[in-house]
Design a protein around this motif. Structure first.
Motif, PDB file in Angstrom:
ATOM      1  N   LYS A  83      44.629  46.813  19.382  1.00  0.00           N
ATOM      2  CA  LYS A  83      45.081  46.089  18.183  1.00  0.00           C
ATOM      3  C   LYS A  83      44.892  44.594  18.367  1.00  0.00           C
ATOM      4  O   LYS A  83      45.723  43.792  17.935  1.00  0.00           O
ATOM      5  N   ASP A 121      42.991  42.771  16.901  1.00  0.00           N
ATOM      6  CA  ASP A 121      42.797  42.113  15.598  1.00  0.00           C
ATOM      7  C   ASP A 121      44.104  41.545  15.053  1.00  0.00           C
ATOM      8  O   ASP A 121      44.086  40.660  14.204  1.00  0.00           O
ATOM      9  N   LEU A 122      45.255  42.086  15.543  1.00  0.00           N
ATOM     10  CA  LEU A 122      46.556  41.591  15.062  1.00  0.00           C
ATOM     11  C   LEU A 122      47.137  40.511  15.978  1.00  0.00           C
ATOM     12  O   LEU A 122      48.110  39.849  15.633  1.00  0.00           O
ATOM     13  N   ASP A 171      39.885  46.836  19.231  1.00  0.00           N
ATOM     14  CA  ASP A 171      40.605  47.153  18.000  1.00  0.00           C
ATOM     15  C   ASP A 171      39.840  48.212  17.230  1.00  0.00           C
ATOM     16  O   ASP A 171      38.692  48.534  17.560  1.00  0.00           O
ATOM     17  N   ALA A 172      40.534  48.743  16.226  1.00  0.00           N
ATOM     18  CA  ALA A 172      40.008  49.918  15.530  1.00  0.00           C
ATOM     19  C   ALA A 172      38.693  49.643  14.799  1.00  0.00           C
ATOM     20  O   ALA A 172      37.998  50.575  14.401  1.00  0.00           O
ATOM     21  N   ASN A 190      52.250  55.110  19.102  1.00  0.00           N
ATOM     22  CA  ASN A 190      51.814  54.190  18.051  1.00  0.00           C
ATOM     23  C   ASN A 190      50.930  53.030  18.530  1.00  0.00           C
ATOM     24  O   ASN A 190      50.653  52.103  17.783  1.00  0.00           O
ATOM     25  N   VAL A 191      50.495  53.096  19.774  1.00  0.00           N
ATOM     26  CA  VAL A 191      49.691  51.989  20.305  1.00  0.00           C
ATOM     27  C   VAL A 191      48.237  52.088  19.828  1.00  0.00           C
ATOM     28  O   VAL A 191      47.456  51.141  19.962  1.00  0.00           O
ATOM     29  N   GLY A 192      47.888  53.251  19.238  1.00  0.00           N
ATOM     30  CA  GLY A 192      46.534  53.401  18.689  1.00  0.00           C
ATOM     31  C   GLY A 192      45.653  54.322  19.520  1.00  0.00           C
ATOM     32  O   GLY A 192      44.433  54.306  19.401  1.00  0.00           O
ATOM     33  N   LYS A 193      46.278  55.185  20.317  1.00  0.00           N
ATOM     34  CA  LYS A 193      45.505  56.063  21.206  1.00  0.00           C
ATOM     35  C   LYS A 193      44.706  57.100  20.419  1.00  0.00           C
ATOM     36  O   LYS A 193      43.529  57.311  20.705  1.00  0.00           O
ATOM     37  N   SER A 194      45.352  57.724  19.429  1.00  0.00           N
ATOM     38  CA  SER A 194      44.619  58.743  18.651  1.00  0.00           C
ATOM     39  C   SER A 194      43.449  58.103  17.926  1.00  0.00           C
ATOM     40  O   SER A 194      42.361  58.694  17.853  1.00  0.00           O
ATOM     41  N   THR A 195      43.663  56.906  17.388  1.00  0.00           N
ATOM     42  CA  THR A 195      42.585  56.215  16.674  1.00  0.00           C
ATOM     43  C   THR A 195      41.422  55.962  17.616  1.00  0.00           C
ATOM     44  O   THR A 195      40.262  56.222  17.284  1.00  0.00           O
TER      45      THR A 195
HETATM   46  P1  G4P Z   1      49.058  56.734  18.701  1.00  0.00           P
HETATM   47  O1  G4P Z   1      48.102  57.866  18.735  1.00  0.00           O
HETATM   48  O2  G4P Z   1      48.968  55.882  19.921  1.00  0.00           O
HETATM   49  O3  G4P Z   1      50.463  57.126  18.395  1.00  0.00           O
HETATM   50  O4  G4P Z   1      48.609  55.733  17.522  1.00  0.00           O
HETATM   51  P2  G4P Z   1      47.643  55.962  16.279  1.00  0.00           P
HETATM   52  O5  G4P Z   1      46.228  56.040  16.698  1.00  0.00           O
HETATM   53  O6  G4P Z   1      48.185  57.064  15.435  1.00  0.00           O
HETATM   54  O7  G4P Z   1      47.816  54.559  15.538  1.00  0.00           O
HETATM   55  C1  G4P Z   1      49.090  54.094  15.104  1.00  0.00           C
HETATM   56  C2  G4P Z   1      48.879  53.112  13.965  1.00  0.00           C
HETATM   57  O8  G4P Z   1      48.152  51.969  14.461  1.00  0.00           O
HETATM   58  C3  G4P Z   1      48.054  53.648  12.817  1.00  0.00           C
HETATM   59  O9  G4P Z   1      48.527  53.018  11.649  1.00  0.00           O
HETATM   60  C4  G4P Z   1      46.655  53.132  13.110  1.00  0.00           C
HETATM   61  O10 G4P Z   1      45.858  53.031  11.959  1.00  0.00           O
HETATM   62  C5  G4P Z   1      46.993  51.764  13.672  1.00  0.00           C
HETATM   63  N1  G4P Z   1      45.967  51.242  14.574  1.00  0.00           N
HETATM   64  C6  G4P Z   1      45.365  51.866  15.614  1.00  0.00           C
HETATM   65  N2  G4P Z   1      44.499  51.066  16.225  1.00  0.00           N
HETATM   66  C7  G4P Z   1      44.540  49.877  15.570  1.00  0.00           C
HETATM   67  C8  G4P Z   1      43.890  48.615  15.763  1.00  0.00           C
HETATM   68  O11 G4P Z   1      43.100  48.392  16.674  1.00  0.00           O
HETATM   69  N3  G4P Z   1      44.224  47.629  14.869  1.00  0.00           N
HETATM   70  C9  G4P Z   1      45.118  47.808  13.854  1.00  0.00           C
HETATM   71  N4  G4P Z   1      45.382  46.795  13.052  1.00  0.00           N
HETATM   72  N5  G4P Z   1      45.768  48.976  13.679  1.00  0.00           N
HETATM   73  C10 G4P Z   1      45.478  49.990  14.519  1.00  0.00           C
HETATM   74  P3  G4P Z   1      49.550  53.734  10.675  1.00  0.00           P
HETATM   75  O12 G4P Z   1      50.160  52.689   9.823  1.00  0.00           O
HETATM   76  O13 G4P Z   1      50.468  54.635  11.424  1.00  0.00           O
HETATM   77  O14 G4P Z   1      48.637  54.613   9.842  1.00  0.00           O
HETATM   78  P4  G4P Z   1      47.472  54.138   8.900  1.00  0.00           P
HETATM   79  O15 G4P Z   1      47.738  52.701   8.554  1.00  0.00           O
HETATM   80  O16 G4P Z   1      46.211  54.285   9.676  1.00  0.00           O
HETATM   81  O17 G4P Z   1      47.595  55.065   7.760  1.00  0.00           O
END
Ligand code: G4P
Length: 332
Positions: free
Chosen positions: A59, A61-62, A87-88, A124-129
């Motif tokens: 993340k 980007d944030l 980042d995503a 919620n750290v973005g692992k699944s993404t």
């Molecule tokens: P997890 O498996 O570690 O629990 O995390 P997951 O990938 O579900 O991501 C948690 C939230 O963080 C998601 O948003 C996802 O879109 C967001 N996210 C993941 N990677 C990044 C990144 O690099 N940058 C930003 N800005 N966000 C990221 P959410 O609100 O739960 O869902 P949604 O907004 O995708 O619908």
């Protein structure tokens, strides 16, 4: 702050990691680039001690780019550690990850000695993404294969590169109170587990000093220059934001709960600008203070139990709670 911690699969994940780590070459830990120190799992450090480690500041980007650069330098200076920011929006993060793992474990690779990597991170750290991006959405293998537990997923990134995924995991007790606040602000902890107003006040306490311009712009606080904002009481700043956003109860009172939710939402969405809530130096200080306080608590507890044991049985009334008894182990 007392966070009601819901560690979920913590114990079973801990067990799975302990087993898996024996056959692992490199551990990838996903950190939240906005709070790298607070989002690092101290339990994971213990479980994987001695393994080379890739720290992914996700993340990014944030997060504040200048602070991300400092955190990357901080981690890259540690032995057997590589750090990368992701980042995503990146469509091919695998190249960076694979390269970092090969640098850390140069003897692995090829079909005979595939690279074996464990990937971990808090919820919620973005692992699944990230894993979705890595696999192009292919479903990863789960526990129906010999040697893979129900909690794990094995992802084949290349013929000679295996990635084992683990469920998002928190740890049993937070000894750095500021980490608790930062984790709550980031969205790593379920919303019922903490007091939103308290977390928003702590967040504003940091933002008003370090990111006042972003706060002023987003909430249209045109009358406040950065110095004035930095000198404001957190409660007054929250109140001002509530009024600007029209979050009011009857008789002109601000709905503080609603305002706290707004502040956290705007922070999480990146609408206050790119923000990092801790520097490596700040985190090191918080950690040292937390460890000192924890050691003092443990020493007091030990002294109490020694005193208790030394007392003759007739001195204590069954069921009585000593005046200096601690509350249930606080989760802060
Ligand atoms: P997890 O498996 O570690 O629990 O995390 P997951 O990938 O579900 O991501 C948690 C939230 O963080 C998601 O948003 C996802 O879109 C967001 N996210 C993941 N990677 C990044 C990144 O690099 N940058 C930003 N800005 N966000 C990221 P959410 O609100 O739960 O869902 P949604 O907004 O995708 O619908």
């Amino acid at each position: 702050m007392a966070i009601q911690w819901f560690p979920g699969h913590m114990y079973s994940t801990q067990k799975a990691i302990t087993e898996r780590v024996k056959d692992i070459d490199v551990v990838i830990e996903l950190l939240d680039a906005r709070l790298p120190g607070s989002s690092a799992n101290p339990m994971l450090a213990e479980l994987t001690a001695g393994r080379p480690s890739v720290k992914v500041l996700n993340k990014q980007d944030l997060a504040d780019p200048a602070q991300t650069a400092r955190w990357l330098a901080h981690y890259n200076a540690l032995p057997a550690t590589r750090a990368i920011g992701l980042d995503a929006s990146q469509t091919t993060p695998a190249q960076q990850l694979v390269k970092a793992c090969h640098e850390l474990s140069p003897n692995r690779g090829g079909m005979a000695k595939p690279m074996r990597v464990l990937i971990c991170g808090i919820p919620n750290v973005g692992k699944s993404t990230l894993i979705n991006t890595l696999t192009g959405g292919r479903k990863a293998k789960t526990g129906d294969e010999a040697g893979i537990t129900k909690l794990e997923q094995r992802i084949v990134l290349a013929d000679d590169f295996y990635l084992w995924d683990t469920p998002g995991m928190l740890w049993p007790r937070i000894i750095v109170p500021k980490s608790g606040y930062n984790l709550a602000a980031s969205g790593a902890v379920g919303r019922n587990a903490f007091d939103e107003e308290e977390v928003a006040l702590e967040l504003l306490d940091y933002l008003k000093v370090h990111y006042a311009a972003g706060v002023a712009t987003r909430f249209k606080l045109v009358e406040l220059d950065t110095e004035t904002m930095a000198g404001m009481k957190d409660e007054d700043l929250l109140d001002t934001i509530g009024r600007k956003r029209g979050a009011l109860l009857g008789k002109g009172k601000v709905n503080l709960q609603k305002t706290a939710e707004i502040v956290m939402h705007e922070f999480r969405a990146g609408n206050l600008g790119r923000i990092t809530l801790e520097t490596p130096e700040e985190f090191a200080q918080w950690l040292a203070a937390g460890q000192r306080a924890d050691a003092e608590r443990a020493a007091k507890k030990a002294a109490r139990s020694k005193k208790g044991k030394a007392k003759p049985a007739s001195d204590s009334m069954p069921g009585a709670v000593p005046e200096d008894a601690p509350a249930d182990d606080p989760q802060d």
